[in-house]
Design a protein around this motif. Structure first.
Motif, PDB file in Angstrom:
ATOM      1  N   ASP A  33       0.853  -1.186   0.000  1.00  0.00           N
ATOM      2  CA  ASP A  33       0.000   0.000   0.000  1.00  0.00           C
ATOM      3  C   ASP A  33       0.891   1.238   0.000  1.00  0.00           C
ATOM      4  OD1 ASP A  33      -2.254   1.580   0.054  1.00  0.00           O
ATOM      5  OD2 ASP A  33      -3.129   0.657   1.836  1.00  0.00           O
ATOM      6  N   LEU A  34       0.258   2.413  -0.148  1.00  0.00           N
ATOM      7  CA  LEU A  34       1.010   3.663  -0.096  1.00  0.00           C
ATOM      8  C   LEU A  34       1.611   3.866   1.288  1.00  0.00           C
ATOM      9  CD1 LEU A  34      -1.453   6.024  -2.003  1.00  0.00           C
ATOM     10  CD2 LEU A  34       0.735   5.129  -2.848  1.00  0.00           C
ATOM     11  N   SER A  35       2.758   4.485   1.341  1.00  0.00           N
ATOM     12  CA  SER A  35       3.450   4.712   2.607  1.00  0.00           C
ATOM     13  C   SER A  35       2.743   5.795   3.404  1.00  0.00           C
ATOM     14  CB  SER A  35       4.903   5.122   2.343  1.00  0.00           C
ATOM     15  OG  SER A  35       5.585   4.083   1.686  1.00  0.00           O
ATOM     16  N   ASP A  93       7.861   1.483  -6.013  1.00  0.00           N
ATOM     17  CA  ASP A  93       8.032   2.691  -6.829  1.00  0.00           C
ATOM     18  C   ASP A  93       7.376   3.895  -6.157  1.00  0.00           C
ATOM     19  OD1 ASP A  93       9.384   1.214  -8.723  1.00  0.00           O
ATOM     20  OD2 ASP A  93       7.679   1.040 -10.089  1.00  0.00           O
ATOM     21  N   ALA A  94       6.188   3.691  -5.592  1.00  0.00           N
ATOM     22  CA  ALA A  94       5.492   4.792  -4.908  1.00  0.00           C
ATOM     23  C   ALA A  94       6.285   5.260  -3.689  1.00  0.00           C
ATOM     24  CB  ALA A  94       4.098   4.338  -4.486  1.00  0.00           C
ATOM     25  N   PHE A  95       6.877   4.307  -2.972  1.00  0.00           N
ATOM     26  CA  PHE A  95       7.718   4.656  -1.823  1.00  0.00           C
ATOM     27  C   PHE A  95       8.877   5.537  -2.256  1.00  0.00           C
ATOM     28  CE2 PHE A  95      11.568   3.748   0.659  1.00  0.00           C
ATOM     29  CZ  PHE A  95      11.144   4.011   1.949  1.00  0.00           C
ATOM     30  N   HIS A  96       9.542   5.150  -3.329  1.00  0.00           N
ATOM     31  CA  HIS A  96      10.671   5.951  -3.824  1.00  0.00           C
ATOM     32  C   HIS A  96      10.219   7.349  -4.226  1.00  0.00           C
ATOM     33  CE1 HIS A  96      13.271   2.206  -4.758  1.00  0.00           C
ATOM     34  NE2 HIS A  96      13.781   2.850  -3.734  1.00  0.00           N
ATOM     35  N   GLU A  97       9.075   7.454  -4.875  1.00  0.00           N
ATOM     36  CA  GLU A  97       8.562   8.778  -5.261  1.00  0.00           C
ATOM     37  C   GLU A  97       8.309   9.640  -4.028  1.00  0.00           C
ATOM     38  OE1 GLU A  97       5.082   7.997  -7.541  1.00  0.00           O
ATOM     39  OE2 GLU A  97       6.170   6.995  -9.178  1.00  0.00           O
ATOM     40  N   LYS A 274      -3.203   8.566   7.658  1.00  0.00           N
ATOM     41  CA  LYS A 274      -2.620   9.614   6.818  1.00  0.00           C
ATOM     42  C   LYS A 274      -1.463   9.061   5.992  1.00  0.00           C
ATOM     43  CE  LYS A 274      -5.121  13.089   8.415  1.00  0.00           C
ATOM     44  NZ  LYS A 274      -6.131  13.751   7.569  1.00  0.00           N
ATOM     45  N   THR A 275      -1.678   8.948   4.692  1.00  0.00           N
ATOM     46  CA  THR A 275      -0.548   8.615   3.834  1.00  0.00           C
ATOM     47  C   THR A 275       0.288   9.873   3.621  1.00  0.00           C
ATOM     48  OG1 THR A 275      -1.625   9.152   1.734  1.00  0.00           O
ATOM     49  CG2 THR A 275      -1.979   6.925   2.615  1.00  0.00           C
ATOM     50  N   ILE A 276       1.504   9.660   3.179  1.00  0.00           N
ATOM     51  CA  ILE A 276       2.376  10.792   2.874  1.00  0.00           C
ATOM     52  C   ILE A 276       1.729  11.671   1.806  1.00  0.00           C
ATOM     53  CG2 ILE A 276       4.624  11.434   1.905  1.00  0.00           C
ATOM     54  CD1 ILE A 276       5.693   8.776   3.128  1.00  0.00           C
ATOM     55  N   ARG A 277       1.085  11.037   0.852  1.00  0.00           N
ATOM     56  CA  ARG A 277       0.469  11.794  -0.246  1.00  0.00           C
ATOM     57  C   ARG A 277      -0.731  12.604   0.227  1.00  0.00           C
ATOM     58  NH1 ARG A 277       1.597   8.048  -5.624  1.00  0.00           N
ATOM     59  NH2 ARG A 277       3.785   7.712  -5.068  1.00  0.00           N
ATOM     60  N   ASP A 278      -1.471  12.067   1.211  1.00  0.00           N
ATOM     61  CA  ASP A 278      -2.574  12.852   1.797  1.00  0.00           C
ATOM     62  C   ASP A 278      -2.055  14.189   2.312  1.00  0.00           C
ATOM     63  OD1 ASP A 278      -4.440  10.836   1.377  1.00  0.00           O
ATOM     64  OD2 ASP A 278      -4.134   9.949   3.367  1.00  0.00           O
ATOM     65  N   ILE A 279      -0.937  14.120   3.025  1.00  0.00           N
ATOM     66  CA  ILE A 279      -0.386  15.310   3.681  1.00  0.00           C
ATOM     67  C   ILE A 279       0.209  16.276   2.652  1.00  0.00           C
ATOM     68  CG2 ILE A 279       1.369  16.106   5.319  1.00  0.00           C
ATOM     69  CD1 ILE A 279       0.995  13.302   6.684  1.00  0.00           C
ATOM     70  N   LEU A 280       0.889  15.713   1.659  1.00  0.00           N
ATOM     71  CA  LEU A 280       1.566  16.575   0.685  1.00  0.00           C
ATOM     72  C   LEU A 280       0.610  17.214  -0.306  1.00  0.00           C
ATOM     73  CD1 LEU A 280       4.921  14.700  -0.010  1.00  0.00           C
ATOM     74  CD2 LEU A 280       4.329  16.345   1.777  1.00  0.00           C
ATOM     75  N   GLU A 281      -0.660  16.820  -0.254  1.00  0.00           N
ATOM     76  CA  GLU A 281      -1.656  17.547  -1.046  1.00  0.00           C
ATOM     77  C   GLU A 281      -1.903  18.938  -0.470  1.00  0.00           C
ATOM     78  OE1 GLU A 281      -5.197  15.244  -1.197  1.00  0.00           O
ATOM     79  OE2 GLU A 281      -4.409  13.812  -2.659  1.00  0.00           O
ATOM     80  N   GLN A 282      -1.585  19.107   0.826  1.00  0.00           N
ATOM     81  CA  GLN A 282      -1.887  20.365   1.509  1.00  0.00           C
ATOM     82  C   GLN A 282      -0.656  21.112   2.021  1.00  0.00           C
ATOM     83  OE1 GLN A 282      -5.287  20.123   4.278  1.00  0.00           O
ATOM     84  NE2 GLN A 282      -5.448  17.968   3.728  1.00  0.00           N
ATOM     85  N   ARG A 283       0.471  20.430   2.111  1.00  0.00           N
ATOM     86  CA  ARG A 283       1.666  21.065   2.653  1.00  0.00           C
ATOM     87  C   ARG A 283       2.875  20.707   1.803  1.00  0.00           C
ATOM     88  NH1 ARG A 283      -2.155  22.400   5.211  1.00  0.00           N
ATOM     89  NH2 ARG A 283      -2.293  23.121   7.370  1.00  0.00           N
ATOM     90  N   GLN A 284       3.925  21.525   1.902  1.00  0.00           N
ATOM     91  CA  GLN A 284       5.146  21.248   1.156  1.00  0.00           C
ATOM     92  C   GLN A 284       5.907  20.073   1.775  1.00  0.00           C
ATOM     93  OE1 GLN A 284       6.327  25.484   1.510  1.00  0.00           O
ATOM     94  NE2 GLN A 284       7.220  25.199  -0.512  1.00  0.00           N
TER      95      GLN A 284
END
Length: 485
Positions: A33-35, A93-97, A274-284
């Motif tokens: 799954d996504l990290s 691959d998603a983890f590396h991204e 909270k996935t990393i991508r959830d958070i990075l949709e709103q913060r740098q």
């Protein structure tokens, strides 16, 4: 350098087994799954530890594995009509991204479990031959926990206490409920490999024992992961590795603390996952990394967007100081004169305090506190019109730029171009607020044109309209700069 060793439950001087070289192994993700933010914290913690050891001049070989065969991977593959290999590759691959965005450097070696099946079989076979493991009629292989007298030395758990109340589940063929799987007989719909015990796949714990031994000399200097891995994963790693090989698995065990969400355990069932991508949709990404470094790595982190806002404000203060220092250094002429000795001494003390904090169990929270203190000192100097023009100030600002580069190299934050970072931060904050940035730019242009024509009434009107949007304007030598108030 002092490191807290989970095995001894105290801080110890870190002394590598081989002078000048460090072998470090950290447990990586199970790729189904996504990290999530917990993965981010562990990755950032060991990234900073590796960075700092290299900053000290040590040659670090960092190994972080991927578990690419597991019950959860198999379940997802069957559910989606894909192979386990496809699922694992997708999420590796998603983890590396995600890690690239967080400025987490790739580990030197990133083994996948399925590439080390022969090594796992060989290690399991050795344990069977030694009597530390046994084969069941179904083809499963279990480790005899009671055959290893030191079981529990990492977690501090007592075997008899663990045995109390433990039961063998119906259908299991364990001799003892504490025994754990080294090899699992294949079930329908699962990937499998041939072995002396029939078709099957490895248990989770044996993977890291095989991959660490293959890629680094034992004992490992540092073995790490999240606190949730202390028991049973790392305890089981120690038992099987040391029983089979007759040597210590690792000298220093380093574990990072948990992440909670608004003071609650993160869980999909609670709806706060909270996935990393959830958070990075709103913060740098840099804000998330900075937020995670704001606590000592062994302390729990309570994630909230309010906490992220505070981290964002802290980053902004540091980068604004960097920008002011850059502008000051760009002066074409300087007046002779040195800074007062007490200011230079204070600056040097703060620089050393940063390093002292990193030497004290990689205390990034304390180290960042000293950076903030240094920023306040630089701001005091730059706000003093007399001091700002002295040659002594230029020397200090030149040194400050070098220090900032070192901080960026060690912590993985503060490395962006200040003007670019502040502009991107402003745009991210504006987007969150629903602010029309095009309208702000239009008003700024009107203000600039009015000032050029000396129409100060119109310029003031444009300024007032900008302020009404919640925006402040600062005039700098390179032109007006706006930000959200």
């Amino acid at each position: 350098m002092q490191l807290y060793n989970t095995k001894t439950r105290k801080k110890e001087e870190f002394i590598p087994s081989h002078p000048g070289k460090v072998g470090m192994y950290a447990c990586g993700i199970t790729a189904y799954d996504l990290s999530h933010i917990g993965h981010a914290r562990s990755a950032v913690v060991f990234d900073v530890l590796a960075r700092y050891l290299r900053h000290k001049g040590l040659e670090v070989t960092f190994v972080r594995n991927f578990t690419d065969v597991d019950d959860k991977i198999i379940a997802r593959a069957n559910r989606e009509g894909r192979t386990s290999e496809e699922i694992a590759s997708t999420y590796i691959d998603a983890f590396h991204e995600d890690m690239d965005r967080l400025n987490v450097k790739r580990a030197d070696i990133e083994p996948r479990a399925t590439a080390y099946i022969p090594e796992m079989i060989a290690l399991t076979q050795k344990l069977v031959e030694q009597g530390h493991a046994y084969v069941t009629p179904s083809g499963d292989v279990y480790f005899r926990v009671r055959s290893f007298p030191l079981y529990g030395k990492l977690s501090g758990r007592d075997v008899d206490d663990l045995r109390s109340g433990a039961r063998v589940a119906p259908g299991e063929e364990k001799e003892d409920p504490l025994d754990f799987a080294l090899w699992k007989a294949a079930k329908p719909g699962e990937p499998f490999w041939d072995s002396p015990w029939g078709k099957g796949r490895p248990g989770w714990h044996i993977e890291c024992s095989a991959m660490s031994e293959k890629n680094l000399p034992l004992p490992l200097d540092i073995h790490g992961g999240g606190q949730d891995l202390i028991f049973p994963h790392h305890e089981n790693e120690i038992a099987q590795s040391e029983a089979a090989l007759g040597k210590e698995l690792a000298n220093y065990w380093v574990h990072n603390g948990f992440v909670q969400i608004n003071s609650e355990k993160m869980s999909k069932s609670l709806g706060n996952f909270k996935t990393i991508r959830d958070i990075l949709e709103q913060r740098q990404p840099e804000t998330l990394r900075f937020f995670l470094l704001g606590k000592h790595y062994r302390s729990p982190v309570d994630f909230s967007f309010e906490g992220m806002d505070e981290a964002e404000r802290g980053l902004r203060r540091v980068y604004e100081c960097f920008l002011e220092a850059e502008l000051a250094r760009a002066r074409s002429s300087w007046k002779p004169g040195e800074l007062p000795e007490e200011l230079v001494r204070e600056y040097e003390t703060l620089k050393q305090a940063f390093l002292d904090s990193m030497e004290d169990d990689c205390n990034t929270a304390s180290a960042i506190g000293h950076i903030f203190a240094c920023v306040r000192l630089i701001n005091r100097i730059l706000e003093d019109k007399k001091l700002r023009q002295l040659e002594g100030t230029k020397k200090l600002l030149d040194d400050f730029a070098l220090s900032a580069a070192a901080w960026a190299d060690i912590l993985g934050v503060f490395g962006s171009d200040p003007e670019t970072f502040l502009r991107e931060l402003r745009n991210v904050r504006a987007a969150r607020m629903g602010l029309d940035t095009a309208r702000v730019e239009e008003l700024l242009a009107q203000r600039a044109e009015a000032r050029k024509q000396k129409d100060f009434a119109r310029a003031d009107a444009a300024r007032d309209a900008i302020l009404a949007l919640g925006v402040e304007v600062r005039d700098t030598p390179t032109g007006p700069v706006w930000d959200i108030a």
